[in-house]
Scaffold this motif. Structure first.
Motif, PDB file in Angstrom:
ATOM      1  N   ASN A   1       1.430   2.318  -3.425  1.00 54.25           N
ATOM      2  CA  ASN A   1       0.227   2.852  -4.072  1.00 54.25           C
ATOM      3  C   ASN A   1       0.003   4.311  -3.694  1.00 54.25           C
ATOM      4  O   ASN A   1      -0.398   5.123  -4.538  1.00 54.25           O
ATOM      5  CB  ASN A   1      -1.004   2.033  -3.694  1.00 54.25           C
ATOM      6  CG  ASN A   1      -0.999   0.659  -4.307  1.00 54.25           C
ATOM      7  OD1 ASN A   1      -0.344   0.427  -5.312  1.00 54.25           O
ATOM      8  ND2 ASN A   1      -1.716  -0.261  -3.691  1.00 54.25           N
TER       9      ASN A   1
ATOM     10  N   ASN B   1      -9.160   0.546   1.032  1.00 53.67           N
ATOM     11  CA  ASN B   1      -8.568  -0.414   0.111  1.00 53.67           C
ATOM     12  C   ASN B   1      -8.866  -1.853   0.541  1.00 53.67           C
ATOM     13  O   ASN B   1      -9.154  -2.706  -0.298  1.00 53.67           O
ATOM     14  CB  ASN B   1      -7.054  -0.185   0.025  1.00 53.67           C
ATOM     15  CG  ASN B   1      -6.442  -0.928  -1.125  1.00 53.67           C
ATOM     16  OD1 ASN B   1      -6.802  -0.726  -2.276  1.00 53.67           O
ATOM     17  ND2 ASN B   1      -5.518  -1.821  -0.807  1.00 53.67           N
TER      18      ASN B   1
ATOM     19  N   THR C   1       0.053   7.327  -6.397  1.00 49.69           N
ATOM     20  CA  THR C   1      -1.102   8.220  -6.547  1.00 49.69           C
ATOM     21  C   THR C   1      -0.687   9.678  -6.381  1.00 49.69           C
ATOM     22  O   THR C   1      -1.104  10.550  -7.154  1.00 49.69           O
ATOM     23  CB  THR C   1      -2.199   7.858  -5.533  1.00 49.69           C
ATOM     24  OG1 THR C   1      -2.559   6.490  -5.729  1.00 49.69           O
ATOM     25  CG2 THR C   1      -3.419   8.735  -5.693  1.00 49.69           C
TER      26      THR C   1
ATOM     27  N   TYR D   1       0.794  -1.227   0.000  1.00 48.18           N
ATOM     28  CA  TYR D   1       0.000   0.000   0.000  1.00 48.18           C
ATOM     29  C   TYR D   1       0.833   1.286   0.000  1.00 48.18           C
ATOM     30  O   TYR D   1       0.470   2.242  -0.707  1.00 48.18           O
ATOM     31  CB  TYR D   1      -1.008   0.013   1.149  1.00 48.18           C
ATOM     32  CG  TYR D   1      -2.051   1.062   0.941  1.00 48.18           C
ATOM     33  CD1 TYR D   1      -3.045   0.895  -0.022  1.00 48.18           C
ATOM     34  CD2 TYR D   1      -2.037   2.251   1.652  1.00 48.18           C
ATOM     35  CE1 TYR D   1      -3.997   1.866  -0.249  1.00 48.18           C
ATOM     36  CE2 TYR D   1      -2.982   3.229   1.431  1.00 48.18           C
ATOM     37  CZ  TYR D   1      -3.957   3.034   0.480  1.00 48.18           C
ATOM     38  OH  TYR D   1      -4.895   3.995   0.243  1.00 48.18           O
TER      39      TYR D   1
END
Length: 179
Positions: free
Chosen positions: A104, A148, A108, A101
């Motif tokens: 991610n 998520n 982003t 994560y």
């Protein structure tokens, strides 16, 4: 090193070596050492035939293959239930999502900088990591993880169950006698 070994064993033909009896069986086989006759010595190496039977009979590749096939056919079906498979999928997804994560979040942030008049703050991935940790602490790398989980964890559990159940179905079709 055992995790590393497991990965390559699974990728390099574990299905050819022994018939798979489901996901749980794969993990159980990783925990138990391979059966090696106790009287076999390292000096014998991996020769194609050597005495290995209790009665002194030769162990050829063909007899070993037949022995493995008989053992697989005689074994108790060790498939996980649907609920157990879903739990394995859930756990695997939680571990994978938690580990990946932060990447991610960084991806982003890098993708959205400069969009809709947002300022360009970061000069690359490492700079983005540093900014996030400096501003929000390590927990900033995990912002949004719960949302998520709500998306990815059920999807993984369903995927695991669908894969295992379809595997069982195809195995039954495969064993059905043909006329």
């Amino acid at each position: 090193t055992s995790i590393f070994f497991f990965f390559f064993q699974a990728e390099d033909g574990i299905r050819d070596a022994q018939e798979s009896r489901g996901l749980g069986d794969v993990y159980k086989r990783q925990l138990s050492p391979p059966a090696i006759p106790p009287h076999r010595h390292a000096s014998q190496g991996l020769s194609s035939s050597s005495p290995c039977g209790d009665d002194g009979t030769e162990c050829t590749a063909e007899s070993q293959r037949k022995s493995r096939k008989a053992a697989v056919e005689a074994a108790v079906d060790e498939h996980l239930s649907m609920h157990e498979t879903a739990m394995v999928g859930t756990f695997a997804s939680i571990v994978a999502q938690t580990a990946t994560y932060p990447l991610n979040v960084v991806r982003t942030r890098l993708q959205t900088q400069g969009v809709n008049n947002r300022p360009r703050i970061y000069n690359g991935m490492l700079d983005c990591f540093r900014h996030i940790v400096k501003k929000d602490g390590v927990q900033g790398l995990f912002r949004g993880l719960l949302a998520n989980y709500l998306k990815a964890v059920p999807a993984s559990a369903i995927t695991f169950v669908a894969f295992e159940e379809s595997n069982k179905m195809f195995a039954k079709w495969n064993r059905a006698p043909t006329h």
